[in-house]
Design a protein around this motif. Sequence first.
Motif, PDB file in Angstrom:
ATOM      1  N   GLY A   1       0.816  -1.219   0.000  1.00 41.13           N
ATOM      2  CA  GLY A   1       0.000   0.000   0.000  1.00 41.13           C
ATOM      3  C   GLY A   1       0.843   1.259   0.000  1.00 41.13           C
ATOM      4  N   ILE A   2       1.924   1.268   0.765  1.00 44.33           N
ATOM      5  CA  ILE A   2       2.826   2.422   0.757  1.00 44.33           C
ATOM      6  C   ILE A   2       3.403   2.635  -0.640  1.00 44.33           C
ATOM      7  CG2 ILE A   2       5.043   3.277   1.634  1.00 44.33           C
ATOM      8  CD1 ILE A   2       4.380   1.840   4.284  1.00 44.33           C
ATOM      9  N   ASN A   3       3.842   1.558  -1.250  1.00 47.37           N
ATOM     10  CA  ASN A   3       4.419   1.649  -2.589  1.00 47.37           C
ATOM     11  C   ASN A   3       3.392   2.124  -3.616  1.00 47.37           C
ATOM     12  OD1 ASN A   3       5.588  -0.179  -5.237  1.00 47.37           O
ATOM     13  ND2 ASN A   3       7.047   0.999  -4.022  1.00 47.37           N
ATOM     14  N   GLU A   4       2.173   1.609  -3.529  1.00 47.14           N
ATOM     15  CA  GLU A   4       1.105   2.007  -4.447  1.00 47.14           C
ATOM     16  C   GLU A   4       0.756   3.479  -4.278  1.00 47.14           C
ATOM     17  OE1 GLU A   4      -3.438   0.933  -4.206  1.00 47.14           O
ATOM     18  OE2 GLU A   4      -2.363  -0.732  -5.174  1.00 47.14           O
ATOM     19  N   LYS A   5       0.674   3.951  -3.038  1.00 47.69           N
ATOM     20  CA  LYS A   5       0.356   5.362  -2.777  1.00 47.69           C
ATOM     21  C   LYS A   5       1.433   6.278  -3.343  1.00 47.69           C
ATOM     22  CE  LYS A   5      -1.840   8.806  -0.801  1.00 47.69           C
ATOM     23  NZ  LYS A   5      -3.170   9.264  -1.280  1.00 47.69           N
ATOM     24  N   LEU A   6       2.694   5.908  -3.195  1.00 44.96           N
ATOM     25  CA  LEU A   6       3.770   6.738  -3.724  1.00 44.96           C
ATOM     26  C   LEU A   6       3.731   6.807  -5.243  1.00 44.96           C
ATOM     27  CD1 LEU A   6       6.752   5.671  -1.415  1.00 44.96           C
ATOM     28  CD2 LEU A   6       5.498   7.840  -1.387  1.00 44.96           C
ATOM     29  N   PHE A   7       3.414   5.705  -5.897  1.00 42.10           N
ATOM     30  CA  PHE A   7       3.290   5.744  -7.357  1.00 42.10           C
ATOM     31  C   PHE A   7       2.179   6.689  -7.788  1.00 42.10           C
ATOM     32  CE2 PHE A   7       5.624   1.591  -7.635  1.00 42.10           C
ATOM     33  CZ  PHE A   7       6.594   2.034  -8.528  1.00 42.10           C
ATOM     34  N   PHE A   8       1.051   6.686  -7.064  1.00 41.13           N
ATOM     35  CA  PHE A   8      -0.078   7.536  -7.433  1.00 41.13           C
ATOM     36  C   PHE A   8       0.222   9.016  -7.229  1.00 41.13           C
ATOM     37  CE2 PHE A   8      -3.344   3.952  -6.647  1.00 41.13           C
ATOM     38  CZ  PHE A   8      -3.169   3.507  -7.951  1.00 41.13           C
ATOM     39  N   VAL A   9       0.802   9.381  -6.088  1.00 37.07           N
ATOM     40  CA  VAL A   9       0.938  10.796  -5.746  1.00 37.07           C
ATOM     41  C   VAL A   9       2.188  11.427  -6.343  1.00 37.07           C
ATOM     42  CG1 VAL A   9      -0.363  10.506  -3.623  1.00 37.07           C
ATOM     43  CG2 VAL A   9       2.126  10.311  -3.567  1.00 37.07           C
TER      44      VAL A   9
ATOM     45  N   GLN B   1       3.525  10.633  -9.476  1.00 36.89           N
ATOM     46  CA  GLN B   1       3.656  10.448 -10.914  1.00 36.89           C
ATOM     47  C   GLN B   1       3.222  11.671 -11.720  1.00 36.89           C
ATOM     48  OE1 GLN B   1       1.101   7.272 -12.152  1.00 36.89           O
ATOM     49  NE2 GLN B   1      -0.792   8.321 -11.590  1.00 36.89           N
ATOM     50  N   GLY B   2       2.570  12.655 -11.075  1.00 38.47           N
ATOM     51  CA  GLY B   2       2.050  13.797 -11.839  1.00 38.47           C
ATOM     52  C   GLY B   2       3.055  14.894 -12.081  1.00 38.47           C
ATOM     53  N   SER B   3       4.069  14.981 -11.259  1.00 37.95           N
ATOM     54  CA  SER B   3       5.028  16.084 -11.375  1.00 37.95           C
ATOM     55  C   SER B   3       6.412  15.538 -11.710  1.00 37.95           C
ATOM     56  CB  SER B   3       5.103  16.870 -10.058  1.00 37.95           C
ATOM     57  OG  SER B   3       6.120  17.845 -10.126  1.00 37.95           O
ATOM     58  N   ALA B   4       7.044  16.159 -12.686  1.00 34.77           N
ATOM     59  CA  ALA B   4       8.377  15.708 -13.096  1.00 34.77           C
ATOM     60  C   ALA B   4       9.400  15.954 -11.998  1.00 34.77           C
ATOM     61  CB  ALA B   4       8.803  16.422 -14.379  1.00 34.77           C
ATOM     62  N   ASN B   5       9.196  17.015 -11.212  1.00 34.77           N
ATOM     63  CA  ASN B   5      10.147  17.320 -10.138  1.00 34.77           C
ATOM     64  C   ASN B   5       9.975  16.405  -8.924  1.00 34.77           C
ATOM     65  OD1 ASN B   5      11.210  19.458 -11.633  1.00 34.77           O
ATOM     66  ND2 ASN B   5       9.664  20.897 -10.833  1.00 34.77           N
ATOM     67  N   GLN B   6       8.849  15.692  -8.859  1.00 37.02           N
ATOM     68  CA  GLN B   6       8.576  14.826  -7.722  1.00 37.02           C
ATOM     69  C   GLN B   6       8.400  13.377  -8.147  1.00 37.02           C
ATOM     70  OE1 GLN B   6       8.361  15.640  -4.363  1.00 37.02           O
ATOM     71  NE2 GLN B   6       9.186  17.614  -4.955  1.00 37.02           N
ATOM     72  N   ALA B   7       9.071  12.947  -9.176  1.00 36.62           N
ATOM     73  CA  ALA B   7       8.941  11.569  -9.643  1.00 36.62           C
ATOM     74  C   ALA B   7       9.494  10.605  -8.589  1.00 36.62           C
ATOM     75  CB  ALA B   7       9.682  11.402 -10.964  1.00 36.62           C
ATOM     76  N   TYR B   8       8.849   9.469  -8.493  1.00 39.17           N
ATOM     77  CA  TYR B   8       9.268   8.472  -7.516  1.00 39.17           C
ATOM     78  C   TYR B   8      10.704   8.013  -7.784  1.00 39.17           C
ATOM     79  CZ  TYR B   8       8.597   4.461  -4.339  1.00 39.17           C
ATOM     80  OH  TYR B   8       8.681   3.552  -3.310  1.00 39.17           O
TER      81      TYR B   8
ATOM     82  N   ALA C   1       9.312  10.269  -0.712  1.00 36.80           N
ATOM     83  CA  ALA C   1       9.543   8.881  -1.091  1.00 36.80           C
ATOM     84  C   ALA C   1      10.533   8.211  -0.146  1.00 36.80           C
ATOM     85  CB  ALA C   1      10.051   8.818  -2.529  1.00 36.80           C
ATOM     86  N   VAL C   2      11.596   8.924   0.218  1.00 37.73           N
ATOM     87  CA  VAL C   2      12.574   8.367   1.155  1.00 37.73           C
ATOM     88  C   VAL C   2      11.922   8.098   2.503  1.00 37.73           C
ATOM     89  CG1 VAL C   2      14.721   8.828   2.393  1.00 37.73           C
ATOM     90  CG2 VAL C   2      14.512   9.481  -0.015  1.00 37.73           C
ATOM     91  N   PHE C   3      11.124   9.059   2.965  1.00 38.64           N
ATOM     92  CA  PHE C   3      10.480   8.913   4.270  1.00 38.64           C
ATOM     93  C   PHE C   3       9.512   7.730   4.272  1.00 38.64           C
ATOM     94  CE2 PHE C   3       7.555   9.973   7.695  1.00 38.64           C
ATOM     95  CZ  PHE C   3       8.417  10.390   8.701  1.00 38.64           C
ATOM     96  N   ALA C   4       8.704   7.608   3.226  1.00 41.50           N
ATOM     97  CA  ALA C   4       7.751   6.506   3.153  1.00 41.50           C
ATOM     98  C   ALA C   4       8.464   5.163   3.000  1.00 41.50           C
ATOM     99  CB  ALA C   4       6.783   6.733   1.992  1.00 41.50           C
ATOM    100  N   ASN C   5       9.548   5.138   2.252  1.00 41.35           N
ATOM    101  CA  ASN C   5      10.316   3.887   2.148  1.00 41.35           C
ATOM    102  C   ASN C   5      10.892   3.474   3.500  1.00 41.35           C
ATOM    103  OD1 ASN C   5       9.784   3.684  -0.559  1.00 41.35           O
ATOM    104  ND2 ASN C   5      11.803   4.382  -1.236  1.00 41.35           N
ATOM    105  N   VAL C   6      11.346   4.446   4.272  1.00 37.43           N
ATOM    106  CA  VAL C   6      11.850   4.153   5.618  1.00 37.43           C
ATOM    107  C   VAL C   6      10.729   3.581   6.475  1.00 37.43           C
ATOM    108  CG1 VAL C   6      12.743   5.195   7.742  1.00 37.43           C
ATOM    109  CG2 VAL C   6      13.728   5.831   5.528  1.00 37.43           C
TER     110      VAL C   6
END
Length: 313
Positions: A242-250, A252-259, A266-271
């Motif tokens: 679920g964490i991984n799926e949420k990061l892909f969704f949120v 993917q819209g911005s080039a500066n915030q790509a996963y 992304a680092v914080f959620a992966n931790v």
Amino acid sequence: MDPSPTLHLIYRQQMQQAGPSSPSCSSTSDCFPLSPLSNTAECGSEHSVEPEKHEVRAAGAPTRLSRMWSIMSFYICYVLGLGLSLACMVCVCLWNSQWRGGFAWDGSTLQFNWHPVLMVTGLIVLYGNGAVLYRVPLTWGQNKLPWKLLHATLMLLALILSVVGLCAVFDFHNAKKIPNLYSLHSWIGIAATALFAIQWVVGMAGFLLPCSPMSLRALLKPAHVWMGGSILWLSIAACISGINEKLFFVLQGSANQAYADLPPEAVFANVLGVLIVAFGLVVLKILSNHEWQRPDSRPEDLAYTPLLQEENE
């Protein structure tokens, strides 16, 4: 002249001068009997059993040290698990409050933010700590019934939080016209929650109702323990997917915030995902160690006498 009287007189004088003698052994077999206690009684030796006493003391010391080390190792793992569970709760709350905007219950994205918080708190933190409750040595030798009730209460609270977390995501999906239960993450999460509910109901009926027979408890206990570990594994898989799926969704819209660029979120959620896995491994380590089982769960351990008959199941 017959020398016999003279010899008898000399022998009697020698015996009187020598004084009373200690009992002697008539044969080698009398001095080295099969039983060490017989050796002491028949041969008059008080030192024959001393080496055996020293051997018992020498063998007992490592046993006590090993027990102390086992208890210390448990508490190290237990405190580590508590620290990891607290870190999981803090991280999931910070992630959804600092990067995802906070919480609400209005059908918006803020309502969805309750879903990861409640699922991690219920299916991981409360569930894991409730599962290892019986392993705490401070609970050994005490009436088991209060700890049963505490175990059931923690598990019920974990189940309630998990159901509320599911309600949050279903309401959000329905409000946004998003299909439900289409991803692997959702399938694993629903399976874990459903099995958890069944596990709690069966455990309540089998282990807490006074009318449940001891034979039924003995039959249910291995399945209850195995199912408990399986639900924890499913919960971990559901949370990290679920964490991984949420990061892909949120992201993917911005080039500066790509996963793929690993922004701070992304680092914080992966931790957070790593902490969840680490906590699960510590819990499973505690559950799988035979030396850390409650003594009344090990029939071969005679050092503990249950206070209630029901503690023998």
